[in-house]
Design an enzyme around this catalytic site. Structure first.
Site, PDB file in Angstrom:
ATOM      1  N   ASP A   1       1.117 -11.081   6.978  1.00  0.00           N
ATOM      2  CA  ASP A   1       1.661 -10.243   5.902  1.00  0.00           C
ATOM      3  C   ASP A   1       2.951  -9.556   6.332  1.00  0.00           C
ATOM      4  OD1 ASP A   1      -0.403  -8.924   7.576  1.00  0.00           O
ATOM      5  OD2 ASP A   1       0.251  -7.112   6.542  1.00  0.00           O
ATOM      6  N   ASN A   2       3.333  -9.714   7.582  1.00  0.00           N
ATOM      7  CA  ASN A   2       4.597  -9.159   8.054  1.00  0.00           C
ATOM      8  C   ASN A   2       5.607 -10.262   8.357  1.00  0.00           C
ATOM      9  OD1 ASN A   2       3.605  -6.567   7.863  1.00  0.00           O
ATOM     10  ND2 ASN A   2       2.995  -6.442  10.008  1.00  0.00           N
TER      11      ASN A   2
ATOM     12  N   ARG B   1      14.396   0.344   1.395  1.00  0.00           N
ATOM     13  CA  ARG B   1      14.684  -0.948   2.024  1.00  0.00           C
ATOM     14  C   ARG B   1      15.375  -1.872   1.018  1.00  0.00           C
ATOM     15  NH1 ARG B   1       9.147  -2.575   5.182  1.00  0.00           N
ATOM     16  NH2 ARG B   1       8.332  -2.964   3.083  1.00  0.00           N
TER      17      ARG B   1
ATOM     18  N   ASP C   1      -2.833   6.642   2.714  1.00  0.00           N
ATOM     19  CA  ASP C   1      -2.308   7.720   1.868  1.00  0.00           C
ATOM     20  C   ASP C   1      -1.013   7.343   1.163  1.00  0.00           C
ATOM     21  OD1 ASP C   1      -0.572   7.647   3.983  1.00  0.00           O
ATOM     22  OD2 ASP C   1      -1.093   9.610   4.784  1.00  0.00           O
ATOM     23  N   GLY C   2      -0.526   6.117   1.410  1.00  0.00           N
ATOM     24  CA  GLY C   2       0.696   5.682   0.733  1.00  0.00           C
ATOM     25  C   GLY C   2       1.962   6.324   1.288  1.00  0.00           C
TER      26      GLY C   2
ATOM     27  N   GLY D   1       0.815  -1.215   0.000  1.00  0.00           N
ATOM     28  CA  GLY D   1       0.000   0.000   0.000  1.00  0.00           C
ATOM     29  C   GLY D   1       0.841   1.253   0.000  1.00  0.00           C
ATOM     30  N   ARG D   2       2.077   1.111   0.395  1.00  0.00           N
ATOM     31  CA  ARG D   2       2.965   2.281   0.363  1.00  0.00           C
ATOM     32  C   ARG D   2       4.405   1.867   0.097  1.00  0.00           C
ATOM     33  NH1 ARG D   2       3.536   3.954   6.653  1.00  0.00           N
ATOM     34  NH2 ARG D   2       3.230   1.901   7.537  1.00  0.00           N
TER      35      ARG D   2
ATOM     36  N   ARG E   1       6.330 -12.388   1.367  1.00  0.00           N
ATOM     37  CA  ARG E   1       5.781 -12.662   2.705  1.00  0.00           C
ATOM     38  C   ARG E   1       4.909 -13.912   2.674  1.00  0.00           C
ATOM     39  NH1 ARG E   1       5.201  -6.973   4.509  1.00  0.00           N
ATOM     40  NH2 ARG E   1       6.595  -5.853   3.124  1.00  0.00           N
TER      41      ARG E   1
ATOM     42  N   ASP F   1       9.156  -5.209   8.167  1.00  0.00           N
ATOM     43  CA  ASP F   1       8.100  -4.253   8.523  1.00  0.00           C
ATOM     44  C   ASP F   1       8.197  -3.794   9.973  1.00  0.00           C
ATOM     45  OD1 ASP F   1       7.224  -4.377   5.988  1.00  0.00           O
ATOM     46  OD2 ASP F   1       5.167  -4.935   6.436  1.00  0.00           O
TER      47      ASP F   1
HETATM   48  P1  AMP Z   1       1.274  -2.797   8.257  1.00  0.00           P
HETATM   49  O1  AMP Z   1       0.387  -2.805   9.438  1.00  0.00           O
HETATM   50  O2  AMP Z   1       2.201  -1.606   8.184  1.00  0.00           O
HETATM   51  O3  AMP Z   1       1.979  -4.081   8.023  1.00  0.00           O
HETATM   52  O4  AMP Z   1       0.303  -2.569   6.989  1.00  0.00           O
HETATM   53  C1  AMP Z   1      -0.769  -3.413   6.688  1.00  0.00           C
HETATM   54  C2  AMP Z   1      -1.292  -3.078   5.317  1.00  0.00           C
HETATM   55  O5  AMP Z   1      -1.701  -1.716   5.267  1.00  0.00           O
HETATM   56  C3  AMP Z   1      -0.291  -3.237   4.189  1.00  0.00           C
HETATM   57  O6  AMP Z   1      -0.984  -3.669   3.068  1.00  0.00           O
HETATM   58  C4  AMP Z   1       0.252  -1.849   4.017  1.00  0.00           C
HETATM   59  O7  AMP Z   1       0.774  -1.625   2.728  1.00  0.00           O
HETATM   60  C5  AMP Z   1      -0.975  -1.021   4.262  1.00  0.00           C
HETATM   61  N1  AMP Z   1      -0.673   0.309   4.748  1.00  0.00           N
HETATM   62  C6  AMP Z   1      -0.181   0.656   5.949  1.00  0.00           C
HETATM   63  N2  AMP Z   1      -0.047   1.986   6.045  1.00  0.00           N
HETATM   64  C7  AMP Z   1      -0.462   2.507   4.860  1.00  0.00           C
HETATM   65  C8  AMP Z   1      -0.557   3.820   4.330  1.00  0.00           C
HETATM   66  N3  AMP Z   1      -0.200   4.891   5.049  1.00  0.00           N
HETATM   67  N4  AMP Z   1      -1.019   3.963   3.084  1.00  0.00           N
HETATM   68  C9  AMP Z   1      -1.384   2.893   2.365  1.00  0.00           C
HETATM   69  N5  AMP Z   1      -1.326   1.635   2.796  1.00  0.00           N
HETATM   70  C10 AMP Z   1      -0.861   1.439   4.032  1.00  0.00           C
HETATM   71 MG    MG Z   2       3.200  -4.787   6.776  1.00  0.00          MG
END
Ligand code: AMP
Ligand code: MG
Length: 525
Positions: A288-289, A212, A161-162, A129-130, A219, A298
């Protein structure tokens, strides 16, 4: 407050990644690739093997760069391991590239799709997502993939917001490189750029991009995605990809996919033992992590233990303690079952999958014993070493002693009869209990004719003096908000040599201040 769990949105599963594929010529015009011949990127050979998997696996996507970017920090160690010259960041195009504003020739940015279980609940489609994969380069350490984190929304951003904020990006940047220096498998961080671009989290913050680096960012969730969507062809292609590029020995096995499951199980067990030994809490061990290479990946609301509490929860959003420090090996075991479930269509035989998972506990326990014996400075392995280590941990917990400092001071333990060992003893409220354990330790050291000075030197190469405690990161973040990155650089350099005494650095190895306990680290990043 936004938390990981409130992000679950049923519309995720309706996203059709192909519908978002961008025209790369248009994208290239929006962000023209910089220089040929002159740029630091021009000598690189990009192989981009993941891209050859095809469009079911990702969407080609252009970065949305940071306006007026600036450098926050670069990791010399990471660049060195990649085989890049020390002055690579001086290149005129480097800042543009690593803030998402330009591409070097050969980079093919894409966002990959994955799914996963978050806090034990099926979350459906997630994806980068980002994060944006830039491509794969050759390096002395073998092929390495580069990724920008925070370079704008992708088709998988859902409501996000990516972006990544400077605060969490500093934490990820520093901790990636700190873990590497501690000898713990991890994704790396090459550099960190920032911008005044405002980003809304609990409050307004500013944007940053971390670059990174890892042999692969695949994953467990990538596999879960194709299994859940009943795409056996893609599932098999992904498994073949991972085997061919990262676990070639599995190809020789009678059942390669079961062998892959077993290999990932073993690496994950090893990683969990290393996290436990150093006192690292990941905070969001969703599937996913979880890296299929057994890397720490992550970095979000992670933390290193201060006062030792096995039930410590580093993620403010994890109210149930699913990912508490003591639960991590169990959480990884749960995640491996989700991974096995995803691989099941390729393995057929349920027993084979169960057999591939079966070594987890034994391998984890053996790795844990190896790690804790080393932390205790023991060379031989004897039957009651486990109880010696576990009783020591219990004593540490009962006295809430500082995890890192106590292990480090144990190196100074004098095994002579009658030695008081005040440096470590004084950390404990219950001195009698320490003396009783100390007598056992002394006896155990004698049993292998341990030589104190030699043991101390060995323990000081295992028990770090410096870890990225939350309050240290916080101080660096605070100064960075005012545009001063000296503290980030200072921490970076200290954490590169976590086992060395290092001059003028006593404050960084000291007990955390009282306010550190008040720091709330949540998923919001
Ligand atoms: P995380 O909890 O960081 O492992 O993120 C879980 C999911 O949310 C993943 O698919 C990330 O890419 C997405 N994600 C987290 N933060 C953002 C963000 N600010 N904008 C878009 N996608 C996000
Ligand atoms: Mg993640």
């Amino acid at each position: 407050m936004a938390t990981c769990r409130t992000r679950i949105d049923p519309s995720w599963s309706r996203i059709n990644p192909l519908a978002y594929t961008v025209d790369m010529d248009t994208a290239a015009q929006a962000h023209p690739p910089v220089g040929t011949g002159q740029s630091a990127g021009s000598g690189l050979h990009w192989s981009n093997r993941f891209q050859r998997l095809g469009l079911q696996f990702y969407t080609e996507w252009a970065a949305e760069g940071l306006p007026q970017p600036y450098w926050v920090a670069c990791s010399e160690a990471c660049a060195r391991d990649m085989g890049w010259p020390t002055d690579w960041a001086d290149d005129a195009s480097a800042l543009s590239v690593f803030s998402g504003n330009a591409m070097w020739d050969g980079m093919r940015p894409l966002a990959s799709v994955y799914s996963g279980h978050q806090f034990g609940v099926w979350a459906g489609q997630l994806g980068d997502g980002r994060a944006l994969w830039l491509g794969e380069i050759d390096s002395p350490a073998g092929p390495l993939e580069l990724q920008l984190k925070g370079a704008g929304p992708t088709p998988y951003s859902r409501r996000g917001d990516g972006r990544a904020v400077l605060r969490s990006s500093i934490r990820e940047f520093l901790c990636s490189e700190a873990m590497q220096a501690l000898g713990i498998p991890t994704t790396r961080a090459l550099c960190l750029t920032g911008s005044a671009l405002p980003v809304r989290r609990e409050t307004w913050e500013t944007a940053a991009v971390v670059t990174r680096v890892a042999p692969s960012f695949i994953r467990f969730g990538h596999f879960e995605h194709f299994a859940a969507n009943q795409q056996p062809v893609e599932l098999r292609a992904l498994a073949d990809f991972v085997i061919d590029h990262h676990y070639p020995d599995c190809r020789e096995a009678a059942a390669p996919y079961a062998a892959l499951l077993r290999a990932v199980t073993l690496r994950t067990a090893e990683l969990m033992a290393q996290w436990q030994a150093v006192g690292f809490c990941h905070g969001v061990m969703n599937t996913d992590n979880m890296s299929v290479l057994g890397l720490t990946i992550d970095y979000g609301p992670f933390g290193f233990l201060d006062a030792y509490d096995p039930d410590h929860i580093c993620n403010h959003s994890d109210t149930g303690g699913r990912y508490a420090y003591s639960q991590q090996p169990q959480a990884a075991w749960w995640n491996l079952h989700a991974f096995a479930h995803a691989l099941q269509p390729l393995i057929d035989d349920r027993d084979a999958a169960a057999n591939a998972l079966a070594p987890y506990t034994v391998v984890y326990e053996a790795a844990r014993k190896r790690c804790f014996n080393a932390k205790l400075g023991l060379i031989d392995h004897q039957a009651d070493d486990v109880s010696l280590a576990e009783d020591w941990l219990q004593l540490m917990a009962a006295n809430a002693v500082d995890y890192t400092i106590t292990w480090r001071r144990l190196a100074q333990f004098n095994s002579d009869d009658g030695a008081r060992n005040d440096a470590v003893r004084d950390l404990f409220i219950d001195r009698d209990a320490f003396d009783a354990w100390g007598a056992r330790y002394r006896q155990r050291l004698r049993a292998e004719n341990s030589f104190d000075a030699q043991r101390a030197a060995g323990m000081n190469r295992i028990n770090p003096r410096f870890v990225l405690r939350n309050h240290l990161a916080e101080a660096a973040i605070e100064e960075s908000r005012n545009g001063d990155f000296n503290e980030v650089h200072r921490l970076m350099s200290l954490l590169q040599q976590p086992f060395d005494e290092q001059a003028d650095a006593a404050a960084y190895a000291d007990f955390p201040p009282a306010w550190a306990q008040q720091l709330d680290i949540s998923c919001s990043s």
